[in-house]
Design a protein around this motif. Structure first.
Motif, PDB file in Angstrom:
ATOM      1  N   GLY A   1       0.800  -1.164  -0.040  1.00 13.64           N
ATOM      2  CA  GLY A   1      -0.167  -0.011   0.115  1.00 13.64           C
ATOM      3  C   GLY A   1       0.769   1.533  -0.042  1.00 13.64           C
ATOM      4  N   HIS A   2       1.934   1.257  -0.644  1.00 14.54           N
ATOM      5  CA  HIS A   2       2.888   2.402  -0.478  1.00 14.54           C
ATOM      6  C   HIS A   2       2.570   3.727  -1.233  1.00 14.54           C
ATOM      7  CE1 HIS A   2       4.122   1.074  -4.699  1.00 14.54           C
ATOM      8  NE2 HIS A   2       4.732   1.984  -4.742  1.00 14.54           N
ATOM      9  N   ARG A   3       1.471   3.627  -2.000  1.00 13.14           N
ATOM     10  CA  ARG A   3       0.946   4.667  -2.536  1.00 13.14           C
ATOM     11  C   ARG A   3      -0.349   5.302  -1.863  1.00 13.14           C
ATOM     12  NH1 ARG A   3       1.400   3.801  -9.320  1.00 13.14           N
ATOM     13  NH2 ARG A   3       3.772   3.915  -9.218  1.00 13.14           N
ATOM     14  N   GLY A   4      -0.615   4.675  -0.723  1.00 12.71           N
ATOM     15  CA  GLY A   4      -2.002   5.149  -0.083  1.00 12.71           C
ATOM     16  C   GLY A   4      -1.528   6.148   0.848  1.00 12.71           C
ATOM     17  N   LEU A   5      -2.355   6.508   1.798  1.00  5.81           N
ATOM     18  CA  LEU A   5      -2.207   7.683   2.799  1.00  5.81           C
ATOM     19  C   LEU A   5      -1.183   7.080   3.692  1.00  5.81           C
ATOM     20  CD1 LEU A   5      -3.039  10.241   4.323  1.00  5.81           C
ATOM     21  CD2 LEU A   5      -4.696   8.767   5.302  1.00  5.81           C
ATOM     22  N   SER A   6      -1.280   5.902   4.328  1.00  2.54           N
ATOM     23  CA  SER A   6      -0.369   5.512   5.103  1.00  2.54           C
ATOM     24  C   SER A   6       1.131   5.054   4.785  1.00  2.54           C
ATOM     25  CB  SER A   6      -1.040   4.486   6.179  1.00  2.54           C
ATOM     26  OG  SER A   6      -2.164   4.711   6.800  1.00  2.54           O
ATOM     27  N   GLY A   7       0.812   4.267   3.711  1.00  6.83           N
ATOM     28  CA  GLY A   7       2.035   3.763   3.011  1.00  6.83           C
ATOM     29  C   GLY A   7       2.767   4.496   2.357  1.00  6.83           C
TER      30      GLY A   7
END
Length: 326
Positions: A23-29
């Motif tokens: 999930g590196h393109r999400g908010l947390s990631g």
């Protein structure tokens, strides 16, 4: 079980270790990726959802076999606000169970010994004693509007604990409070409350609208953690925490939804009226995490809410033309 500080010679983490951020393109990631880069890590790997569907078990195993990460941070999830969770419970349950099962099973298959699973504070009972301690887990009924998502995250905690018990893995889980910051989802219907307020109040300002409707009574209280603080906490936990018990990540203070809406209105420059729609659900009356365990380990949040909202609004302004197309 009390928190256990890691004394293994493997930690602090080797800055040349290969780290996979799901999930590196999400908010947390994306925030965690930025933090790792700033902290000197040189071998970060990630894949977009277009390149790797984390619900595809065979492809996930192939990816782990190819990349063979040494550390895994699971920040991947299907997320959304009250409306999205309440409207698509089957999707939220199924997708999140598949994502975390595939990641953890594949990580174990290639011998990953250090993994951080990120959950959500919605795992706790709707009427848990405030502030919510980690021991409140599974002591009462969940909030019905997001129970499917919560059950998936509870299953993730159990999976971390099971891998520790069965395989001796040094895997941990952390439960962040409500997150916000650059890279958030500002969708007009499916986003969380804070980015939704930023978008709707800014659009109302631009359109000279006389009023903006806010869901519910405005009385529920929520805690908000800037995603850059979460990223700092994630790295801190990987290097300083090793326990089967999940651990809360938050700021330790909250405010009402009405107060939040007023703060956002001041930040974006909206001077109209805020109208509460009493026909819409409030959700959990209060959700404030007890962060004493993390504080005792030596970590505390550092980004003030007003400052964090201001910087998030600026990010939104810099990107809103693209976001409006969603």
């Amino acid at each position: 079980m009390d928190p256990v500080s890691i004394s293994s010679p493997e930690f602090p983490l080797d800055r040349s270790a290969r780290i996979y951020v799901a999930g590196h393109r999400g908010l947390s990631g994306s925030a965690i990726w930025r933090r790792l880069e700033a902290s000197g890590f040189t071998d970060l790997v990630g894949a977009s959802s277009a390149d790797l569907d984390l619900r595809d078990r065979a492809r996930v195993f192939e990816y782990f076999e190819e990349k063979r990460p040494e550390v895994v941070i699971d920040a991947a999830a299907r997320v959304g606000g009250i409306l999205a969770n309440d409207t698509y419970p089957a999707d939220f349950l199924s997708d999140n169970l598949q994502i975390q099962l595939n990641i953890m099973d594949a990580a174990n298959s290639v011998g990953v010994d250090r993994l951080l699973f990120l959950g959500s504070s919605c795992i706790y009972p709707k009427f848990a004693l405030q502030p919510i301690r980690e021991s409140s887990l599974l002591t009462g009924e969940l909030e019905s509007t997001n129970d499917a998502y919560a059950i998936a995250k509870i299953a993730g905690i159990m999976q971390v604990q099971s891998y520790r018990r069965q395989y001796g893995r040094h895997w941990i889980s952390a439960m962040p409070t409500n997150l916000y910051g650059p890279g958030d989802n500002f969708h007009p219907r499916n986003s969380h409350v804070l980015p939704s307020l930023i978008r709707r109040l800014d659009e109302a300002r631009r359109d000279d609208a006389p009023e903006v409707v806010v869901w519910g009574t405005g009385t529920p209280r929520r805690e908000f953690l800037h995603v850059d603080d979460l990223a700092a906490a994630a790295l801190f936990l990987l290097e300083n925490y090793d326990s089967p018990d999940t651990i809360n990540v938050g700021v330790g203070t909250d405010l009402s939804i009405r107060q939040l809406a007023e703060l956002v209105a001041r930040t974006v420059g909206f001077t109209g009226i805020l109208v509460q729609d009493l026909t819409k659900p409030d959700g959990t009356p209060q959700k404030l995490l007890d962060v004493s365990r993390l504080s005792e380990l030596g970590w505390n949040s550092s980004i003030d809410l007003a400052d964090g909202i201001a910087s998030t609004f600026q990010w939104y302004l810099d990107n809103h033309e693209h976001l409006r197309a969603k």
